[in-house]
Scaffold this motif. Sequence first.
Motif, short mmCIF file in Angstrom:
data_model
loop_
_atom_site.label_atom_id
_atom_site.label_comp_id
_atom_site.label_asym_id
_atom_site.label_seq_id
_atom_site.Cartn_x
_atom_site.Cartn_y
_atom_site.Cartn_z
N THR A 1 -71.81 -15.88 -33.52
CA THR A 1 -72.65 -16.34 -34.62
C THR A 1 -74.10 -16.40 -34.16
OG1 THR A 1 -72.37 -18.63 -34.00
CG2 THR A 1 -70.83 -17.74 -35.61
N SER A 2 -74.99 -16.33 -35.10
CA SER A 2 -76.39 -16.46 -34.76
C SER A 2 -77.12 -17.03 -35.96
CB SER A 2 -76.98 -15.11 -34.39
OG SER A 2 -77.05 -14.30 -35.54
N ALA A 3 -78.29 -17.59 -35.70
CA ALA A 3 -79.05 -18.20 -36.78
C ALA A 3 -79.69 -17.13 -37.64
CB ALA A 3 -80.11 -19.13 -36.20
N THR A 4 -79.96 -17.46 -38.89
CA THR A 4 -80.69 -16.53 -39.75
C THR A 4 -82.15 -16.52 -39.30
OG1 THR A 4 -81.19 -18.30 -41.28
CG2 THR A 4 -79.21 -17.04 -41.72
N PRO A 5 -82.89 -15.47 -39.65
CA PRO A 5 -84.30 -15.40 -39.22
C PRO A 5 -85.09 -16.65 -39.61
CG PRO A 5 -83.63 -13.33 -40.20
CD PRO A 5 -82.47 -14.25 -40.34
N PHE B 1 -86.25 -23.83 -36.59
CA PHE B 1 -85.77 -24.78 -35.60
C PHE B 1 -86.15 -24.39 -34.17
CE2 PHE B 1 -82.60 -25.14 -39.14
CZ PHE B 1 -83.13 -26.31 -39.65
N ASP B 2 -86.23 -23.10 -33.87
CA ASP B 2 -86.48 -22.69 -32.48
C ASP B 2 -87.76 -21.89 -32.31
OD1 ASP B 2 -83.99 -23.82 -31.87
OD2 ASP B 2 -83.00 -21.99 -32.55
N LYS B 3 -88.47 -21.64 -33.40
CA LYS B 3 -89.70 -20.86 -33.35
C LYS B 3 -89.49 -19.46 -32.77
CE LYS B 3 -92.74 -23.78 -35.09
NZ LYS B 3 -92.01 -23.92 -36.35
N ILE B 4 -88.31 -18.89 -33.05
CA ILE B 4 -88.06 -17.51 -32.63
C ILE B 4 -88.34 -16.62 -33.84
CG2 ILE B 4 -86.31 -15.87 -31.85
CD1 ILE B 4 -84.78 -18.36 -30.79
N SER B 5 -89.27 -15.69 -33.70
CA SER B 5 -89.54 -14.84 -34.86
C SER B 5 -88.75 -13.54 -34.74
CB SER B 5 -91.03 -14.57 -34.99
OG SER B 5 -91.49 -14.03 -33.79
N THR B 6 -88.45 -12.96 -35.91
CA THR B 6 -87.69 -11.72 -35.97
C THR B 6 -88.67 -10.61 -36.34
OG1 THR B 6 -86.00 -13.12 -36.92
CG2 THR B 6 -85.57 -10.76 -36.89
N LEU C 1 -90.31 -7.45 -38.15
CA LEU C 1 -90.27 -7.17 -39.58
C LEU C 1 -89.44 -5.94 -39.91
CD1 LEU C 1 -93.97 -7.97 -40.52
CD2 LEU C 1 -91.94 -9.36 -40.88
N SER C 2 -89.36 -4.96 -38.97
CA SER C 2 -88.62 -3.75 -39.33
C SER C 2 -87.13 -4.04 -39.48
CB SER C 2 -88.87 -2.65 -38.30
OG SER C 2 -88.14 -2.92 -37.12
N SER C 3 -86.57 -4.90 -38.62
CA SER C 3 -85.15 -5.18 -38.79
C SER C 3 -84.92 -6.04 -40.03
CB SER C 3 -84.55 -5.84 -37.55
OG SER C 3 -85.27 -6.98 -37.20
N LEU C 4 -85.90 -6.85 -40.42
CA LEU C 4 -85.78 -7.59 -41.68
C LEU C 4 -85.77 -6.63 -42.86
CD1 LEU C 4 -88.21 -10.62 -41.30
CD2 LEU C 4 -85.75 -10.70 -41.54
N PHE C 5 -86.57 -5.55 -42.73
CA PHE C 5 -86.64 -4.58 -43.82
C PHE C 5 -85.34 -3.80 -43.94
CE2 PHE C 5 -87.76 -0.37 -45.49
CZ PHE C 5 -88.25 -0.76 -46.73
N TRP C 6 -84.81 -3.32 -42.79
CA TRP C 6 -83.57 -2.54 -42.87
C TRP C 6 -82.36 -3.44 -43.09
CZ3 TRP C 6 -84.22 2.34 -43.74
CH2 TRP C 6 -85.38 2.97 -43.26
N GLY C 7 -82.41 -4.66 -42.60
CA GLY C 7 -81.30 -5.57 -42.86
C GLY C 7 -80.44 -5.87 -41.66
N ASN C 8 -80.92 -5.48 -40.47
CA ASN C 8 -80.11 -5.67 -39.27
C ASN C 8 -80.27 -7.10 -38.72
OD1 ASN C 8 -78.49 -5.07 -37.17
ND2 ASN C 8 -80.07 -4.02 -35.96
N ALA D 1 -87.64 -12.20 -45.35
CA ALA D 1 -86.54 -12.98 -44.76
C ALA D 1 -85.78 -13.74 -45.83
CB ALA D 1 -87.12 -13.95 -43.73
N GLY D 2 -84.55 -14.10 -45.45
CA GLY D 2 -83.73 -14.95 -46.32
C GLY D 2 -83.38 -14.29 -47.63
N GLY D 3 -83.13 -15.09 -48.63
CA GLY D 3 -82.64 -14.55 -49.90
C GLY D 3 -83.73 -14.34 -50.92
N PHE D 4 -84.99 -14.28 -50.49
CA PHE D 4 -86.06 -14.24 -51.49
C PHE D 4 -85.97 -13.00 -52.38
CE2 PHE D 4 -90.23 -12.93 -52.99
CZ PHE D 4 -90.53 -14.01 -53.77
N LEU D 5 -85.88 -11.81 -51.76
CA LEU D 5 -85.89 -10.60 -52.59
C LEU D 5 -84.64 -10.53 -53.46
CD1 LEU D 5 -87.36 -7.92 -50.21
CD2 LEU D 5 -88.34 -8.81 -52.30
N PHE D 6 -83.50 -10.90 -52.89
CA PHE D 6 -82.27 -10.87 -53.68
C PHE D 6 -82.37 -11.83 -54.87
CE2 PHE D 6 -77.76 -11.66 -54.57
CZ PHE D 6 -77.33 -10.36 -54.65
N GLY D 7 -82.88 -13.05 -54.58
CA GLY D 7 -83.05 -14.02 -55.66
C GLY D 7 -84.04 -13.53 -56.70
#
Lengths: 321, 225
Positions: A160-164, A170-175, A177-184, A246-252
């Motif tokens: 398991t892993s945290a969402t972006p 909580f941990d200040k780890i940024s993801t 943007l390209s993997s956010l765009f493709w969905g990985n 990130a997250g469900g913004f675009l889907f919502g």
Amino acid sequence: MNNTTPIKNYKLELSAAPHIHSKWSTKKAMWLVILSLVPVLISSIIFFGLKQLSIISVSVAFCLLTELTIKKLRKKEVTLDDGSAIITGLLLAFILPPNFSLFATAIGAIFSIGIAKELFGGLGFNIFNPALAGRAFLQAAYPVSITTWTKPNYDVDTITSATPLAAYKFDKISTDLSSLFWGNVSGSLGETSALAILIGGLFLIFIGVVNYRIPLAMILSLIFFSAIFWIIDPFKYQNPIFHLLAGGFLFGTFFMATDWVTSPITSKGMWIYGILISFLIVLIRNFGGLPEGVMYAILIMNSLVPAINRFTVPKIFGEKK
Amino acid sequence: MNKKSYSYEFVKGIWEINPIFKQILGMCPTLAVTVSVINGIAMALATTFVLVFSSFLISLIRKLIPNQVRIAAYIIIIASFVTITDLVMKAKFPEMSKSLGPFIPLIVVNCIILGRAEAFASKNNILKSLLDALGNGLGFLIGLILISSIRELLGSSSILGFKVLPNSFDPLIVMILPAGAFITFGLLMGFFNSLSLRKKESEKEKLIKKYSDKLIKSSNELVEN
């Protein structure tokens, strides 16, 4: 029966004004929405495996079953072929985490259709988006398992892993943007791939099923509000593009907030609705206890839709102030 | 059923004027303490005790209380019985007293008790008031058991502390949260309302049929004559 008076065989029903003019029948539009969800379905299978089809099929099956049961109980006409229950089932599955318990999925589906939709009077009368209401119920019922996210592209579902969003909050780890765009990235089944959502969402806007105003208002105001905080403190608050992807913004934005029944009918109202949703999302993401706030933001604004409609009635031509 | 009979005064509290589902009184304990069946039963018994004795006393002195200060007088009577209940529960059932928390002292302002005192005990004789209080208490008990058993079953998969559902059933945590109380109560109330609505409709239809039959008969007679 006497064939000379055929008009008596028709049941003509008229409802009170205003009537919305549309070139789409409900049935056709619903099936187009289902078609637009195909890219999202493909992306969820690519990133989380064929196993996730079980969640999707359980969700859809229980939505259909609940709708059928309640229509039969209330002795109403069964309208399963309009596809609205299928859409609710698909949407609910797409906002659940991968490898979610099938039993809980079924409960969420029953709540979505049974309580959030049919108890309020069925399609067209529900105040809240049924899929989001079902997800909110599951969030309250199973707070642990609904926030357990599986890492994408792994066969073993114990990793398991945290969402972006959670990782940054909580941990200040940024993801990146390209993997956010493709969905990985990890996240709900259908919300991870921005590309798939954009294909489906833009398709809906171009064929005219969904009005462009709500998505445009939401995207512009999300960028605006999150940019304010980003400029104030670029380390504490993430940049606008991250918030967008990130997250469900675009889907919502494309599939939840634009729901015909639970969004305003006036053009001005659509802008107000979209801006306020994004405002709430930025508020919850940046200052709330939860990493993600799209669900609650849309549900809160759903409850304000009747008020928005009332206060944005367009002026009648020739009317004096 | 004869509306004036003594048995009616007792039975009406269970269904016809059920404090929870028909009068919609006492919502605060109904929603707050129904997390488990044992809490619900204890709350209903404590309320019934206060209800019966205060109804009895109020009915006894109903002609002595001046109309202007009646509410104050009722509250004093109710408060003294609530104090008795609270102290007894603290002494004999400390665990239960702790889990019910502030809701035992809050019986003082429970609307069921004040409502029955104002609406019934202050106007009727002692025996009728006693029966009315017992009936309402029983109705309250049934309502609380119903709500709390649903919530405990789904929220902690047990009833009265005994595990009923298998381990494979994931308990719905929402059912033991306040939201679960509202959902359960709303669904039950909708169900009972639809039941009584259906009953009313069928009675109406019966009445219409009865009179239309009579009408047809008399018109037939008229035609024959």
